[in-house]
Design a protein around this motif. Structure first.
Motif, mmCIF file in Angstrom:
data_model
loop_
_atom_site.group_PDB
_atom_site.id
_atom_site.type_symbol
_atom_site.label_atom_id
_atom_site.label_comp_id
_atom_site.label_asym_id
_atom_site.label_seq_id
_atom_site.Cartn_x
_atom_site.Cartn_y
_atom_site.Cartn_z
ATOM 1 N N PRO A 98 30.859 50.532 48.215
ATOM 2 C CA PRO A 98 31.931 49.723 48.809
ATOM 3 C C PRO A 98 33.307 50.224 48.365
ATOM 4 O O PRO A 98 33.433 50.952 47.376
ATOM 5 N N GLU A 99 34.315 49.830 49.105
ATOM 6 C CA GLU A 99 35.676 49.983 48.603
ATOM 7 C C GLU A 99 35.834 49.040 47.411
ATOM 8 O O GLU A 99 35.320 47.920 47.436
ATOM 9 N N VAL A 100 36.509 49.495 46.396
ATOM 10 C CA VAL A 100 36.731 48.666 45.208
ATOM 11 C C VAL A 100 38.222 48.412 45.088
ATOM 12 O O VAL A 100 39.025 49.354 45.102
ATOM 13 N N LEU A 121 33.700 45.725 50.965
ATOM 14 C CA LEU A 121 34.800 45.669 50.005
ATOM 15 C C LEU A 121 34.411 44.744 48.874
ATOM 16 O O LEU A 121 33.925 43.633 49.113
ATOM 17 N N VAL A 122 34.602 45.189 47.648
ATOM 18 C CA VAL A 122 34.452 44.332 46.478
ATOM 19 C C VAL A 122 35.810 44.273 45.791
ATOM 20 O O VAL A 122 36.355 45.315 45.402
ATOM 21 N N ALA A 123 36.363 43.088 45.691
ATOM 22 C CA ALA A 123 37.679 42.901 45.077
ATOM 23 C C ALA A 123 37.537 42.067 43.807
ATOM 24 O O ALA A 123 36.819 41.071 43.780
ATOM 25 N N VAL A 124 38.229 42.486 42.766
ATOM 26 C CA VAL A 124 38.135 41.853 41.452
ATOM 27 C C VAL A 124 39.544 41.529 40.971
ATOM 28 O O VAL A 124 40.469 42.337 41.135
ATOM 29 N N SER A 125 39.723 40.357 40.382
ATOM 30 C CA SER A 125 41.026 39.987 39.855
ATOM 31 C C SER A 125 41.268 40.634 38.496
ATOM 32 O O SER A 125 40.322 40.935 37.755
ATOM 33 N N THR A 126 42.541 40.839 38.175
ATOM 34 C CA THR A 126 42.875 41.375 36.861
ATOM 35 C C THR A 126 42.494 40.385 35.768
ATOM 36 O O THR A 126 42.128 40.784 34.662
ATOM 37 N N GLY A 127 42.552 39.097 36.083
ATOM 38 C CA GLY A 127 42.177 38.083 35.100
ATOM 39 C C GLY A 127 40.722 38.185 34.694
ATOM 40 O O GLY A 127 40.379 37.948 33.526
ATOM 41 N N LEU A 128 39.854 38.548 35.635
ATOM 42 C CA LEU A 128 38.438 38.695 35.311
ATOM 43 C C LEU A 128 38.231 39.851 34.344
ATOM 44 O O LEU A 128 37.516 39.728 33.350
ATOM 45 N N LEU A 129 38.865 40.982 34.627
ATOM 46 C CA LEU A 129 38.682 42.144 33.769
ATOM 47 C C LEU A 129 39.314 41.950 32.389
ATOM 48 O O LEU A 129 38.829 42.505 31.401
ATOM 49 N N GLU A 130 40.373 41.161 32.326
ATOM 50 C CA GLU A 130 41.063 40.964 31.057
ATOM 51 C C GLU A 130 40.402 39.920 30.171
ATOM 52 O O GLU A 130 40.562 39.948 28.947
#
Length: 279
Positions: A98-100, A121-130
Motif C-alpha cells: 500500500p501507499e504509506v 493506502l495506510v495512513a498513520v498519525s504522528t501521535g501513534l508513532l510517538e
C-alpha cells in the motif's frame, strides 16, 4: 461544531446534485412518478454508482482530509521502520504494497482505505508513532492491513450501494404517495407541484440517508473486533481523535459519544471485552 456543520453541508450539496441529476434523467426517459420499474433501475444505477465513485476517490479524499503526505523515500529511521513494517505485513497478507502516509496529529490513530487491495493506502498519525511502542504500533498496522486484505472497503461499498438504492427509491416512492394523497378527485387540483415534489424528495433523501448511514456503520462495527488487545488498551489513553467528517469513521480510535450511532468502529472498551471473551 464548525467541522460538523461543514461536513453536513457538503453531504447536502452532494445529495442535491444527485437528486437534480436523477430528476432530469427521469424527465428525459419519460419515467413518471408511478414508473416503479424504471425508477428502481435508476435508483440502482445512481446508488451503486455513487458508492463506487466514493470508493475510487477514497484515497484522494483521505489524504486531503487529514493533510497526509505519502512517504516516497524515508527521511528518518521512523519512516523507514514504518515502510518496512507495512511491507512485511502486506507481504504476509498476500497483497500489494500500500501507499504509506503520515499525518500530523497528537492522537494515536491510523486508517486504511482504497478501492483495490493491491492499491490501498495506510495512513498513520504522528501521535501513534510517538506514543506507542513498536510492538503496539505493529498491532495497529496489522489491524489496518487486515482490513485491506479482507476487502472490507469493497464490502462496505456494496452495502452502501444497497442503502443508497433504497434511499433514492423510497424517497421518490413516498413523495409519490404524498402527491397522490393530496390530489383532489379525478386527479384534479391539489397534489405536489414540481418544485414542491422535489423539495419533499430532497428532505426524504436526507432523512433516509441518515438512517442508511447508521445501518452501514452498524455493519462496519461488526467487522472491527480483530485489533490487538495491547494496542487497544494503549489507545484508551490517547487524546481525542482529530479525524474529521467522513474520515472519522475510518479511524481505529473513535471516542466521540455524539456520533456513536454513526461510528463504524465500536468503542474501545467494548472491543477489548469482546476480544477477551472470544479467547
Amino acid at each position: 461544531m464548525q467541522r460538523i456543520v461543514l461536513f453536513l453541508l457538503t453531504n447536502l450539496a452532494i445529495m442535491l446534485v444527485l437528486s437534480v441529476t436523477l430528476s432530469i434523467l427521469m424527465s428525459v426517459f419519460g419515467i413518471d412518478r408511478q414508473g416503479l420499474g424504471g425508477l428502481l433501475m435508476l435508483a440502482f444505477v445512481f446508488g451503486f454508482g455513487g458508492a463506487f465513485i466514493s470508493l475510487l476517490m477514497s484515497k484522494w479524499m483521505a489524504k486531503r482530509s487529514v493533510g497526509a503526505y505519502v512517504i516516497e523515500q524515508p527521511q528518518n529511521n521512523t519512516e523507514k521502520w514504518l515502510l518496512d513494517t507495512v511491507k512485511r505485513y502486506s507481504d504476509k497478507a498476500g497483497i500489494g504494497m500500500p501507499e504509506v502516509a503520515l499525518y500530523q496529529s497528537p492522537d494515536m490513530n491510523a486508517f486504511a482505505t482504497g478501492a483495490n487491495k493491491n492499491n490501498a493506502l495506510v495512513a498513520v498519525s504522528t501521535g501513534l508513532l510517538e506514543n506507542m511502542s513498536q510492538t503496539e504500533a505493529e498491532a495497529v498496522i496489522g489491524h489496518e492491513i487486515s482490513h485491506v486484505a479482507n476487502g472490507d472497503m469493497v464490502t462496505l461499498t456494496l452495502v452502501q450501494g444497497v442503502m443508497n438504492t433504497f434511499v433514492i427509491f423510497l424517497a421518490r416512492l413516498i413523495a409519490g404517495v404524498i402527491d397522490n394523497a393530496t390530489r383532489g378527485n379525478n386527479n384534479q387540483g391539489g397534489g405536489l407541484g414540481g418544485i414542491a415534489y422535489f423539495a419533499v424528495v430532497f428532505v426524504l433523501e436526507m432523512i433516509l440517508g441518515v438512517l442508511a448511514s447508521i445501518v452501514v456503520a452498524w455493519f462496519s462495527r461488526k467487522r472491527e473486533f480483530r485489533a490487538d488487545i495491547g494496542a487497544l488498551e494503549k489507545l484508551k489513553h490517547s487524546q481525542e481523535s482529530q479525524l474529521e467528517g467522513s474520515m472519522m469513521a475510518f479511524g481505529i480510535n473513535n471516542k466521540s459519544k455524539f456520533i456513536s450511532l454513526f461510528a463504524s468502529h465500536p468503542p474501545l472498551d467494548v472491543r477489548i471485552k469482546a476480544l477477551r471473551d472470544s479467547q
